[in-house]
Design a protein around this motif. Sequence first.
Motif, PDB file in Angstrom:
ATOM      1  N   CYS A 124     -26.411  64.413  70.034  1.00 51.11           N
ATOM      2  CA  CYS A 124     -26.722  63.075  70.524  1.00 51.11           C
ATOM      3  C   CYS A 124     -27.255  63.183  71.942  1.00 51.11           C
ATOM      4  CB  CYS A 124     -25.449  62.237  70.469  1.00 51.11           C
ATOM      5  SG  CYS A 124     -25.656  60.587  71.095  1.00 51.11           S
ATOM      6  N   PHE A 125     -28.512  62.808  72.122  1.00 49.92           N
ATOM      7  CA  PHE A 125     -29.106  62.832  73.458  1.00 49.92           C
ATOM      8  C   PHE A 125     -29.086  61.422  74.016  1.00 49.92           C
ATOM      9  CE2 PHE A 125     -30.787  66.580  71.345  1.00 49.92           C
ATOM     10  CZ  PHE A 125     -30.572  67.552  72.311  1.00 49.92           C
ATOM     11  N   ASN A 126     -28.258  61.238  75.046  1.00 53.41           N
ATOM     12  CA  ASN A 126     -28.136  59.925  75.687  1.00 53.41           C
ATOM     13  C   ASN A 126     -29.214  59.781  76.782  1.00 53.41           C
ATOM     14  OD1 ASN A 126     -26.911  57.407  76.282  1.00 53.41           O
ATOM     15  ND2 ASN A 126     -25.739  58.345  77.941  1.00 53.41           N
ATOM     16  N   LYS A 127     -29.281  58.635  77.372  1.00 54.86           N
ATOM     17  CA  LYS A 127     -30.258  58.323  78.423  1.00 54.86           C
ATOM     18  C   LYS A 127     -31.693  58.462  77.927  1.00 54.86           C
ATOM     19  CE  LYS A 127     -27.072  60.032  81.999  1.00 54.86           C
ATOM     20  NZ  LYS A 127     -26.904  60.431  83.394  1.00 54.86           N
ATOM     21  N   CYS A 128     -31.905  58.115  76.662  1.00 55.52           N
ATOM     22  CA  CYS A 128     -33.265  58.230  76.106  1.00 55.52           C
ATOM     23  C   CYS A 128     -34.200  57.233  76.780  1.00 55.52           C
ATOM     24  CB  CYS A 128     -33.257  58.062  74.591  1.00 55.52           C
ATOM     25  SG  CYS A 128     -33.023  56.389  74.029  1.00 55.52           S
ATOM     26  N   ASP A 129     -33.611  56.275  77.512  1.00 55.00           N
ATOM     27  CA  ASP A 129     -34.456  55.333  78.276  1.00 55.00           C
ATOM     28  C   ASP A 129     -35.217  56.041  79.400  1.00 55.00           C
ATOM     29  OD1 ASP A 129     -32.442  54.595  80.897  1.00 55.00           O
ATOM     30  OD2 ASP A 129     -31.476  55.306  79.094  1.00 55.00           O
ATOM     31  N   LEU A 130     -34.787  57.256  79.744  1.00 53.45           N
ATOM     32  CA  LEU A 130     -35.424  57.959  80.863  1.00 53.45           C
ATOM     33  C   LEU A 130     -36.571  58.876  80.446  1.00 53.45           C
ATOM     34  CD1 LEU A 130     -32.261  59.000  82.949  1.00 53.45           C
ATOM     35  CD2 LEU A 130     -33.742  57.013  83.282  1.00 53.45           C
ATOM     36  N   ILE A 131     -36.787  59.021  79.138  1.00 52.70           N
ATOM     37  CA  ILE A 131     -37.857  59.925  78.704  1.00 52.70           C
ATOM     38  C   ILE A 131     -38.877  59.201  77.820  1.00 52.70           C
ATOM     39  CG2 ILE A 131     -36.474  62.035  78.888  1.00 52.70           C
ATOM     40  CD1 ILE A 131     -36.238  61.918  75.767  1.00 52.70           C
ATOM     41  N   THR A 132     -40.038  59.833  77.682  1.00 57.14           N
ATOM     42  CA  THR A 132     -41.095  59.263  76.845  1.00 57.14           C
ATOM     43  C   THR A 132     -40.862  59.668  75.387  1.00 57.14           C
ATOM     44  OG1 THR A 132     -42.476  61.213  77.066  1.00 57.14           O
ATOM     45  CG2 THR A 132     -42.792  59.477  78.709  1.00 57.14           C
ATOM     46  N   GLU A 133     -41.545  58.985  74.525  1.00 52.78           N
ATOM     47  CA  GLU A 133     -41.514  59.298  73.094  1.00 52.78           C
ATOM     48  C   GLU A 133     -41.898  60.760  72.860  1.00 52.78           C
ATOM     49  OE1 GLU A 133     -40.937  58.300  69.129  1.00 52.78           O
ATOM     50  OE2 GLU A 133     -40.723  56.885  70.798  1.00 52.78           O
ATOM     51  N   GLU A 134     -42.879  61.199  73.633  1.00 52.88           N
ATOM     52  CA  GLU A 134     -43.380  62.567  73.494  1.00 52.88           C
ATOM     53  C   GLU A 134     -42.302  63.586  73.901  1.00 52.88           C
ATOM     54  OE1 GLU A 134     -46.764  63.308  75.938  1.00 52.88           O
ATOM     55  OE2 GLU A 134     -47.506  64.910  74.638  1.00 52.88           O
ATOM     56  N   GLN A 135     -41.639  63.322  75.001  1.00 56.83           N
ATOM     57  CA  GLN A 135     -40.566  64.217  75.456  1.00 56.83           C
ATOM     58  C   GLN A 135     -39.428  64.261  74.438  1.00 56.83           C
ATOM     59  OE1 GLN A 135     -40.186  62.141  79.238  1.00 56.83           O
ATOM     60  NE2 GLN A 135     -40.548  64.056  80.342  1.00 56.83           N
ATOM     61  N   GLN A 136     -39.185  63.106  73.831  1.00 54.63           N
ATOM     62  CA  GLN A 136     -38.152  63.019  72.801  1.00 54.63           C
ATOM     63  C   GLN A 136     -38.495  63.941  71.630  1.00 54.63           C
ATOM     64  OE1 GLN A 136     -36.584  59.061  72.282  1.00 54.63           O
ATOM     65  NE2 GLN A 136     -36.512  59.313  70.072  1.00 54.63           N
ATOM     66  N   GLN A 137     -39.772  63.917  71.249  1.00 55.10           N
ATOM     67  CA  GLN A 137     -40.202  64.773  70.140  1.00 55.10           C
ATOM     68  C   GLN A 137     -40.096  66.252  70.499  1.00 55.10           C
ATOM     69  OE1 GLN A 137     -44.018  63.141  69.121  1.00 55.10           O
ATOM     70  NE2 GLN A 137     -43.029  61.373  68.132  1.00 55.10           N
ATOM     71  N   GLU A 138     -40.345  66.568  71.767  1.00 54.60           N
ATOM     72  CA  GLU A 138     -40.236  67.964  72.202  1.00 54.60           C
ATOM     73  C   GLU A 138     -38.802  68.474  72.071  1.00 54.60           C
ATOM     74  OE1 GLU A 138     -41.839  68.296  76.173  1.00 54.60           O
ATOM     75  OE2 GLU A 138     -43.803  67.601  75.480  1.00 54.60           O
ATOM     76  N   ILE A 139     -37.866  67.641  72.453  1.00 47.43           N
ATOM     77  CA  ILE A 139     -36.448  68.038  72.338  1.00 47.43           C
ATOM     78  C   ILE A 139     -36.054  68.156  70.870  1.00 47.43           C
ATOM     79  CG2 ILE A 139     -34.056  67.328  72.769  1.00 47.43           C
ATOM     80  CD1 ILE A 139     -35.032  65.985  75.370  1.00 47.43           C
ATOM     81  N   ALA A 140     -36.447  67.150  70.092  1.00 47.71           N
ATOM     82  CA  ALA A 140     -36.081  67.144  68.670  1.00 47.71           C
ATOM     83  C   ALA A 140     -36.631  68.368  67.945  1.00 47.71           C
ATOM     84  CB  ALA A 140     -36.566  65.856  68.008  1.00 47.71           C
ATOM     85  N   ALA A 141     -37.825  68.801  68.369  1.00 44.93           N
ATOM     86  CA  ALA A 141     -38.477  69.939  67.702  1.00 44.93           C
ATOM     87  C   ALA A 141     -37.644  71.219  67.806  1.00 44.93           C
ATOM     88  CB  ALA A 141     -39.861  70.162  68.306  1.00 44.93           C
ATOM     89  N   ILE A 142     -36.914  71.357  68.893  1.00 46.72           N
ATOM     90  CA  ILE A 142     -36.112  72.582  69.087  1.00 46.72           C
ATOM     91  C   ILE A 142     -35.049  72.704  68.002  1.00 46.72           C
ATOM     92  CG2 ILE A 142     -34.594  73.852  70.679  1.00 46.72           C
ATOM     93  CD1 ILE A 142     -35.885  72.297  72.990  1.00 46.72           C
ATOM     94  N   TYR A 143     -34.462  71.573  67.636  1.00 46.09           N
ATOM     95  CA  TYR A 143     -33.303  71.604  66.733  1.00 46.09           C
ATOM     96  C   TYR A 143     -33.582  71.073  65.330  1.00 46.09           C
ATOM     97  CZ  TYR A 143     -30.796  73.215  70.696  1.00 46.09           C
ATOM     98  OH  TYR A 143     -30.397  74.007  71.740  1.00 46.09           O
ATOM     99  N   GLU A 144     -34.857  70.786  65.037  1.00 44.39           N
ATOM    100  CA  GLU A 144     -35.131  70.131  63.755  1.00 44.39           C
ATOM    101  C   GLU A 144     -34.746  71.000  62.555  1.00 44.39           C
ATOM    102  OE1 GLU A 144     -39.942  71.016  63.814  1.00 44.39           O
ATOM    103  OE2 GLU A 144     -39.216  69.033  63.226  1.00 44.39           O
ATOM    104  N   ALA A 145     -34.746  72.329  62.721  1.00 47.30           N
ATOM    105  CA  ALA A 145     -34.401  73.195  61.584  1.00 47.30           C
ATOM    106  C   ALA A 145     -33.017  73.829  61.745  1.00 47.30           C
ATOM    107  CB  ALA A 145     -35.466  74.279  61.431  1.00 47.30           C
ATOM    108  N   SER A 146     -32.248  73.311  62.703  1.00 55.32           N
ATOM    109  CA  SER A 146     -30.948  73.924  62.999  1.00 55.32           C
ATOM    110  C   SER A 146     -29.841  73.446  62.070  1.00 55.32           C
ATOM    111  CB  SER A 146     -30.548  73.585  64.435  1.00 55.32           C
ATOM    112  OG  SER A 146     -30.280  72.191  64.537  1.00 55.32           O
ATOM    113  N   GLY A 147     -30.130  72.445  61.263  1.00 57.12           N
ATOM    114  CA  GLY A 147     -29.110  71.904  60.368  1.00 57.12           C
ATOM    115  C   GLY A 147     -28.291  70.789  60.992  1.00 57.12           C
ATOM    116  N   CYS A 148     -28.560  70.463  62.258  1.00 59.51           N
ATOM    117  CA  CYS A 148     -27.815  69.375  62.907  1.00 59.51           C
ATOM    118  C   CYS A 148     -28.558  68.068  62.747  1.00 59.51           C
ATOM    119  CB  CYS A 148     -27.698  69.608  64.413  1.00 59.51           C
ATOM    120  SG  CYS A 148     -26.900  71.122  64.858  1.00 59.51           S
ATOM    121  N   LYS A 149     -27.785  66.987  62.703  1.00 61.17           N
ATOM    122  CA  LYS A 149     -28.388  65.660  62.821  1.00 61.17           C
ATOM    123  C   LYS A 149     -28.750  65.467  64.278  1.00 61.17           C
ATOM    124  CE  LYS A 149     -26.479  62.662  59.371  1.00 61.17           C
ATOM    125  NZ  LYS A 149     -25.072  62.500  59.021  1.00 61.17           N
TER     126      LYS A 149
END
Length: 292
Positions: free
Chosen positions: A112-137
């Motif tokens: 769970c990444f909090n403070k998503c109000d501080l980042i752009t949609e693009e930055q959000q996708q960059e973070i999500a990309a790291i863990y998208e295949a890790s098996g975590c929600k």
Amino acid sequence: MQGKIVKGISGFYYVHVVESGIYECKAKGIFRQQKMKPLVGDDVEIDIISEEKKTGNVAAILPRKNALIRPAVANVDQALLIFAAASPNPNFNLLDRFLVMMGRQDVPVILCFNKCDLITEEQQQEIAAIYEASGCKILFVSAKKELGLKELQEILEGKTTTVAGPSGVGKSSLINLLAPEACMETGEISKKIERGRHTTRHAELIQLKGDGYIMDTPGFSSLYLPEMEKEELQDCYPEFAAFEPYCRFQGCSHINEPDCGVKEALSEGKIHPVRYENYCQLYGELKDRKKY
Ligand code: GDP
Ligand code: ZN
């Protein structure tokens, strides 16, 4: 009557019974009969001593689904790991250590990444990309702007969830939103949350607004890897598995071997470099540890 141990302090166990509240219990005969110490999270059978004073005795511990060592809690369904999307920036190395610790105990993790109000949609996708295949929600929320909370509540509904995260990420803010009534009911808990990181805290389950419990896990700045073999580390990187058949050597560690399917996938952008770097670092740590 059946309930759940939500707190244990110096020989007393606080048992939450859904219909009637919290009872202060002792666990007299349990140790002799079941040869086990009650844990926070245990579902128990209690005998009421006084309904008026809300006291009782733990008569039996019901079969455990699991029991974590760190934190010491029974019947955990999942772990919620909270980082800030920014301010402070997430420490992915610490994050991976936590995934290893929970993975070794077979506990699914929600990132769970909090403070998503501080980042752009693009930055959000960059973070999500790291863990998208890790098996975590993966979840982006904002306690401040109250974003993503409904989805988070749905994930926690009816479950016992251990909550962890470094300080400053907004963990208390989120917990206050998820369990405000529990805070008001037991003044002690809200005081504790206000005092926040300045105090050492007892393991304790907090009732959620809906059905379910969370356990706030204090202390989270550096995490030691659990007792394990370096060869077992790749089990905690499930995204490597698809490429292992292309490794020339059986039992390839994906570090120095030639013709490694995982390294090839990395160079093709099919495995995220942050994950691979963390893997190499943690592998090195496990390897060095074995020398002592
Ligand atoms: P804890 O140390 O993890 O328990 O974090 P706190 O809940 O005490 O919050 C740390 C700081 O982050 C406080 O100044 C909060 O106001 C701020 N904060 C919490 N959640 C958010 C959020 O969603 N967005 C922003 N921008 N700030 C937040
Ligand atoms: Zn390999």
